[in-house]
Design a protein around this motif. Structure first.
Motif, PDB file in Angstrom:
ATOM      1  N   SER A   1       0.864  -1.313   0.014  1.00 29.75           N
ATOM      2  CA  SER A   1       0.038  -0.076  -0.029  1.00 29.75           C
ATOM      3  C   SER A   1       0.984   1.429   0.082  1.00 29.75           C
ATOM      4  O   SER A   1       0.481   2.265  -0.815  1.00 29.75           O
ATOM      5  CB  SER A   1      -0.844   0.172   1.158  1.00 29.75           C
ATOM      6  N   ALA A   2       1.915   1.197   0.578  1.00 30.79           N
ATOM      7  CA  ALA A   2       2.788   2.306   0.759  1.00 30.79           C
ATOM      8  C   ALA A   2       3.544   2.825  -0.887  1.00 30.79           C
ATOM      9  O   ALA A   2       3.565   3.933  -1.034  1.00 30.79           O
ATOM     10  CB  ALA A   2       4.001   2.178   1.904  1.00 30.79           C
TER      11      ALA A   2
ATOM     12  N   GLN B   1      -0.238   3.075  -3.000  1.00 26.92           N
ATOM     13  CA  GLN B   1      -1.025   3.903  -2.499  1.00 26.92           C
ATOM     14  C   GLN B   1      -2.624   3.646  -3.123  1.00 26.92           C
ATOM     15  O   GLN B   1      -3.215   2.552  -3.140  1.00 26.92           O
ATOM     16  CB  GLN B   1      -0.787   5.437  -2.894  1.00 26.92           C
ATOM     17  N   ASP B   2      -3.376   4.655  -3.840  1.00 24.94           N
ATOM     18  CA  ASP B   2      -4.693   4.709  -4.327  1.00 24.94           C
ATOM     19  C   ASP B   2      -4.620   3.618  -5.475  1.00 24.94           C
ATOM     20  O   ASP B   2      -5.681   3.308  -5.974  1.00 24.94           O
ATOM     21  CB  ASP B   2      -5.145   5.898  -4.495  1.00 24.94           C
TER      22      ASP B   2
ATOM     23  N   SER C   1     -10.735  -0.111  -2.054  1.00 27.00           N
ATOM     24  CA  SER C   1      -9.081  -0.433  -1.562  1.00 27.00           C
ATOM     25  C   SER C   1      -8.980  -1.951  -1.327  1.00 27.00           C
ATOM     26  O   SER C   1      -7.677  -2.435  -1.255  1.00 27.00           O
ATOM     27  CB  SER C   1      -8.678   0.317  -0.531  1.00 27.00           C
TER      28      SER C   1
END
Length: 264
Positions: free
Chosen positions: A138-139, A142-143, A200
């Motif tokens: 995720s880092a 991200q989106d 997500s």
């Protein structure tokens, strides 16, 4: 759309075929040579991924599986691959990365319900490793990242379920289990490419959590074996999955319960 699939086991190969049939250009990467005509296959260690002579990819599916079920191999498979994959794709116009995780990120073990809004937490070292992997991917993305948390995979005449039912000697606990048919995993992963606004994360599990002893006795009954007696006042363990985002996504499960998958 140019699709890259990292990991080319049963799920990756089936997904590649479905995406190809829908008109997408598909490239698979795995450690071992495979003949996937007309799918392009690259034999690489994903820890040292290079994509210099490939098409420019739009979508990436990360469907990795550790060779052994211990923390060291989960670390190597899910955490140590995050940076090299990110670096290899820096020159590609990535729209979406689909990362396959597991409901093992939820450490609930008293039979309570888990849904898409439940925060991952686990005391289990492998569960903690998967949580750390999700956070790391995720880092990086991200989106652009969508996490798929699957419950236990199965298919008709599953060898694991067969051995579980036949080898069990007695019932000692009320343990809740959850599962998703492999065909629905592949179907939903394919369906994701048609959704305009992805969440997500998605839980991926069928619509019927079941007590393990009920499943064991159903299979034993099917196979002509005597059912195991169920003592009273057993401890309740496990968790029950409510996959709300899956149900609201527009995807229809081929196998909404274990009974529709040929287990009986």
């Amino acid at each position: 759309m140019n699709v890259l699939i990292l990991g080319c086991g049963q799920t990756g190969q089936a997904l590649a075929q479905q995406l190809y049939q829908q008109g997408h250009a598909v490239t698979c990467v795995s450690r071992h040579d495979k003949q996937l005509v007309p799918i392009q296959h690259m034999t690489q260690d994903i820890h040292h991924l290079t994509l210099n002579s490939t098409p420019l990819f739009d979508w990436v599916y990360v469907i990795l599986s550790p060779s052994q079920r211990n923390v060291e191999h989960y670390q190597q498979t899910f955490i140590d691959t995050a940076r090299p994959v990110f670096q290899a794709l820096q020159s590609h116009p990535i729209q979406r990365v689909i990362f396959i995780s597991s409901t093992r990120v939820y450490g609930e073990n008293s039979g309570r319900w888990i849904d898409d809004d439940t925060r991952p937490y686990s005391d289990d070292p492998i569960g903690q490793c998967l949580i750390a992997a999700e956070q790391l991917w995720s880092a990086y993305w991200q989106d652009k990242l969508t996490i798929i948390r699957t419950s236990g995979l199965y298919q008709a005449n599953s060898a694991y379920l067969h051995h579980l039912a036949h080898d069990s000697q007695k019932i000692t606990v009320r343990h809740w289990t959850n599962r998703i048919h492999r065909q629905d995993l592949v179907g939903f992963l394919t369906f994701l490419s048609t959704i305009k606004r992805l969440e997500s994360s998605y839980l991926l599990s069928d619509q019927q959590p079941i007590l393990q002893y009920e499943l064991i006795n159903l299979i034993r009954q099917r196979d002509g074996l005597k059912g195991l007696p169920v003592p009273e006042n057993l401890m309740e363990t496990g968790k029950r999955i409510q996959a709300n985002r899956l149900q609201h996504s527009g995807y229809t499960l081929h196998f909404p319960t274990y009974l529709t998958a040929g287990l009986m």
